[in-house]
Design an enzyme around this catalytic site. Sequence first.
Site, PDB file in Angstrom:
ATOM      1  N   GLY A  79      12.735  35.069 -33.122  1.00 25.80           N
ATOM      2  CA  GLY A  79      12.597  36.428 -33.637  1.00 25.80           C
ATOM      3  C   GLY A  79      13.766  36.775 -34.519  1.00 25.80           C
ATOM      4  O   GLY A  79      14.807  36.110 -34.479  1.00 25.80           O
ATOM      5  N   CYS A 106      14.859  29.509 -29.821  1.00 27.35           N
ATOM      6  CA  CYS A 106      15.694  30.283 -30.746  1.00 27.35           C
ATOM      7  C   CYS A 106      16.042  31.646 -30.150  1.00 27.35           C
ATOM      8  O   CYS A 106      16.776  31.708 -29.175  1.00 27.35           O
ATOM      9  CB  CYS A 106      15.002  30.380 -32.105  1.00 27.35           C
ATOM     10  SG  CYS A 106      16.133  30.810 -33.419  1.00 27.35           S
ATOM     11  N   TYR A 107      15.514  32.742 -30.676  1.00 21.42           N
ATOM     12  CA  TYR A 107      15.815  34.042 -30.060  1.00 21.42           C
ATOM     13  C   TYR A 107      15.432  34.029 -28.586  1.00 21.42           C
ATOM     14  O   TYR A 107      16.147  34.583 -27.741  1.00 21.42           O
ATOM     15  CB  TYR A 107      15.057  35.163 -30.793  1.00 21.42           C
ATOM     16  CG  TYR A 107      15.404  36.539 -30.266  1.00 21.42           C
ATOM     17  CD1 TYR A 107      16.413  37.291 -30.854  1.00 21.42           C
ATOM     18  CD2 TYR A 107      14.737  37.072 -29.159  1.00 21.42           C
ATOM     19  CE1 TYR A 107      16.760  38.532 -30.350  1.00 21.42           C
ATOM     20  CE2 TYR A 107      15.074  38.315 -28.647  1.00 21.42           C
ATOM     21  CZ  TYR A 107      16.091  39.043 -29.251  1.00 21.42           C
ATOM     22  OH  TYR A 107      16.427  40.271 -28.749  1.00 21.42           O
ATOM     23  N   HIS A 197      13.380  25.086 -33.618  1.00 18.98           N
ATOM     24  CA  HIS A 197      11.954  25.431 -33.594  1.00 18.98           C
ATOM     25  C   HIS A 197      11.099  24.161 -33.446  1.00 18.98           C
ATOM     26  O   HIS A 197      10.825  23.494 -34.441  1.00 18.98           O
ATOM     27  CB  HIS A 197      11.563  26.149 -34.883  1.00 18.98           C
ATOM     28  CG  HIS A 197      12.085  27.544 -34.953  1.00 18.98           C
ATOM     29  ND1 HIS A 197      11.376  28.635 -34.513  1.00 18.98           N
ATOM     30  CD2 HIS A 197      13.280  28.035 -35.384  1.00 18.98           C
ATOM     31  CE1 HIS A 197      12.090  29.731 -34.679  1.00 18.98           C
ATOM     32  NE2 HIS A 197      13.255  29.399 -35.201  1.00 18.98           N
ATOM     33  N   GLU A 199       8.009  24.001 -33.017  1.00 21.97           N
ATOM     34  CA  GLU A 199       6.639  24.210 -33.498  1.00 21.97           C
ATOM     35  C   GLU A 199       6.438  23.858 -34.962  1.00 21.97           C
ATOM     36  O   GLU A 199       5.314  23.741 -35.421  1.00 21.97           O
ATOM     37  CB  GLU A 199       6.200  25.662 -33.239  1.00 21.97           C
ATOM     38  CG  GLU A 199       7.020  26.756 -33.923  1.00 21.97           C
ATOM     39  CD  GLU A 199       8.286  27.129 -33.146  1.00 21.97           C
ATOM     40  OE1 GLU A 199       8.716  26.330 -32.294  1.00 21.97           O
ATOM     41  OE2 GLU A 199       8.844  28.195 -33.413  1.00 21.97           O
ATOM     42  N   ASP A 254     -15.442  30.352 -44.522  1.00 24.63           N
ATOM     43  CA  ASP A 254     -14.615  31.258 -43.732  1.00 24.63           C
ATOM     44  C   ASP A 254     -15.280  32.619 -43.517  1.00 24.63           C
ATOM     45  O   ASP A 254     -15.390  33.090 -42.392  1.00 24.63           O
ATOM     46  CB  ASP A 254     -13.244  31.451 -44.388  1.00 24.63           C
ATOM     47  CG  ASP A 254     -12.550  30.127 -44.625  1.00 24.63           C
ATOM     48  OD1 ASP A 254     -12.914  29.152 -43.938  1.00 24.63           O
ATOM     49  OD2 ASP A 254     -11.673  30.064 -45.494  1.00 24.63           O
ATOM     50  N   LYS A 396      -8.023  25.730 -41.114  1.00 24.59           N
ATOM     51  CA  LYS A 396      -9.315  25.397 -41.736  1.00 24.59           C
ATOM     52  C   LYS A 396     -10.179  24.480 -40.855  1.00 24.59           C
ATOM     53  O   LYS A 396     -11.366  24.722 -40.671  1.00 24.59           O
ATOM     54  CB  LYS A 396      -9.049  24.721 -43.084  1.00 24.59           C
ATOM     55  CG  LYS A 396     -10.283  24.528 -43.929  1.00 24.59           C
ATOM     56  CD  LYS A 396     -10.563  25.759 -44.736  1.00 24.59           C
ATOM     57  CE  LYS A 396     -11.897  25.676 -45.436  1.00 24.59           C
ATOM     58  NZ  LYS A 396     -12.194  26.941 -46.104  1.00 24.59           N
TER      59      LYS A 396
END
Length: 540
Positions: A79, A106-107, A197, A199, A254, A396
């Site tokens: 964050g 992280c945060y 991070h 991710e 979509d 997608k």
Amino acid sequence: MPPISLATRTEPTYGEAMTQPLISQPQRLLIIDFGSQVTQLIARRLRELSVYCEIHPYQSVTDAFLKDFAPKAVILSGGPDSVTREGSPRAPEGLWTAGIPVLGICYGQQTMMQQLGGLVESGHGTAEFGRAFVTRKGPDLEILDGWFQAGDEQVWMSHGDHVSKIAPGFEVYGTSPNAPFAITADPARRFYAVQFHPEVHHTPKGAKLYENFVRLAGFTGDWTMAGYREEAIAKIRAQVGDKQVICGLSGGVDSSVAAILIHEAIGDQLTCVFVDHGLLRKNEAAEVVKMFRDNYKIKLIAADESDLFLNALEGISDPEVKRKTIGRLFIEVFQKYANQIEGAEFLAQGTLYPDVIESVSFSGGPSVTIKSHHNVGGLPEKMGLKLVEPLRELFKDEVRALGRELGLPASFIGRHPFPGPGLAIRCPGEITREKLAILREADAVYIDQIRKHGLYDEIWQAFAAILPMKTVGVMGDGRTYDYAVSIRAVTSVDGMTADTYPFTHDFLGETMTRIINEVKGVNRVFYDLTSKPPGTIELE
Ligand code: XMP
């Protein structure tokens, strides 16, 4: 295909009705969102592991919420705030005694340390942004299985503050030059904290770390697209209530998947509007209308507004002016139809996650505008419609999987992307009805060729464009002076970068012959060899 987005980007909204788990999935993970730009990527990584998770903003995660939600594990996101600031976000105190594994990122790591008795400091030149290398320390740790096999591990850092003293019970398992506590853990309590991070793709072993975490938390990977569908339907119902929703249908995958999903959730409270802006491909309008009316019995307004758009585009050559003109008119047309639908309070869009992250860079600053992409115009506040975007957490390939789950035909799901501004951006220079008619025919022949040769599914996107020039040719015994078209085919994973598709020379020769023979007004065909970068996929 990407949706024709009518709105500027908004942050995810969390309605009041969404402070409870949405479905009765027994194995669920809670991501407490402290506002990182990449929180959604955590969910993406977990979904790849078939783990059900929900992202909830820290404000709504109270002790009571935590108890009701009953997660099997919790991840604290990164964050932008500083835990050293008074009043900055915190995890609920009950988390530390819930007896479940917690991973702080992280945060999330910093608030974990602070709340458990460690210390976090700002500044002192220890900020770290970008690539860093972590060196292994300490004894074995289950969450690091598969890490450090070949020395230091590359990770992605993005922090201003740093932990200066770890909380009691924690040990250090990894350090980087600017983060002495890059990886810490209290394995007895199953608390893990990383400064980087995991991710993002720039942390190559990040997915493995999540896999280890969910495994040690006891997840068996039982989450499926069928589950997502159920969750999305519950969310739509909670958000919309008994109000009316209007959905801009572009005919692409979509917006179609979004419409069908919303229809499944709220039935006739949904009205779709399909605008023919005169820039669609051959037979496209008729096919889309037929599919939605016949197969899905969805309320559909098919609006032929081609004169409005084509008249307004007359004489315009500048690509950005074209895009903005189309975007502006779309808003106007939408407003016109939305006003006809009594009680319409929501606008549905097939916005995807990449559309959301593309607009803001990782560091938080706005990305450079290459094209007025996706958000063709921006939804004016005065329209007063709230957004329903049931695909905004999906990538997608996941939308395609959801489309299959909803029973859309494979041929439809596999369609190449088609941009909101349509043929306008495949007709560089001035747009005329004559050029559009030629382009439609040339494109139809080209796509037919690709299908006949069984190449359609190998290609991310293929299309013809009509070039702003005429050239001299000879056909029969006569001189011709006709348009040149270019044909383009690219492979890509996400449309962000692309390679030219390597057609054989025979295929290209045959295609050239067919286009020139079958399309009146074309006497020359170019094959566009440009990759992205340096080119973009579309010509404008
Ligand atoms: P470019 O041309 O920027 O395109 O390399 C990348 C992908 O996005 C599609 N595209 C659009 N889609 N509205 C859309 O919905 C737009 O304004 C738009 N412009 C480009 C393009 O077809 C390709 O798939």
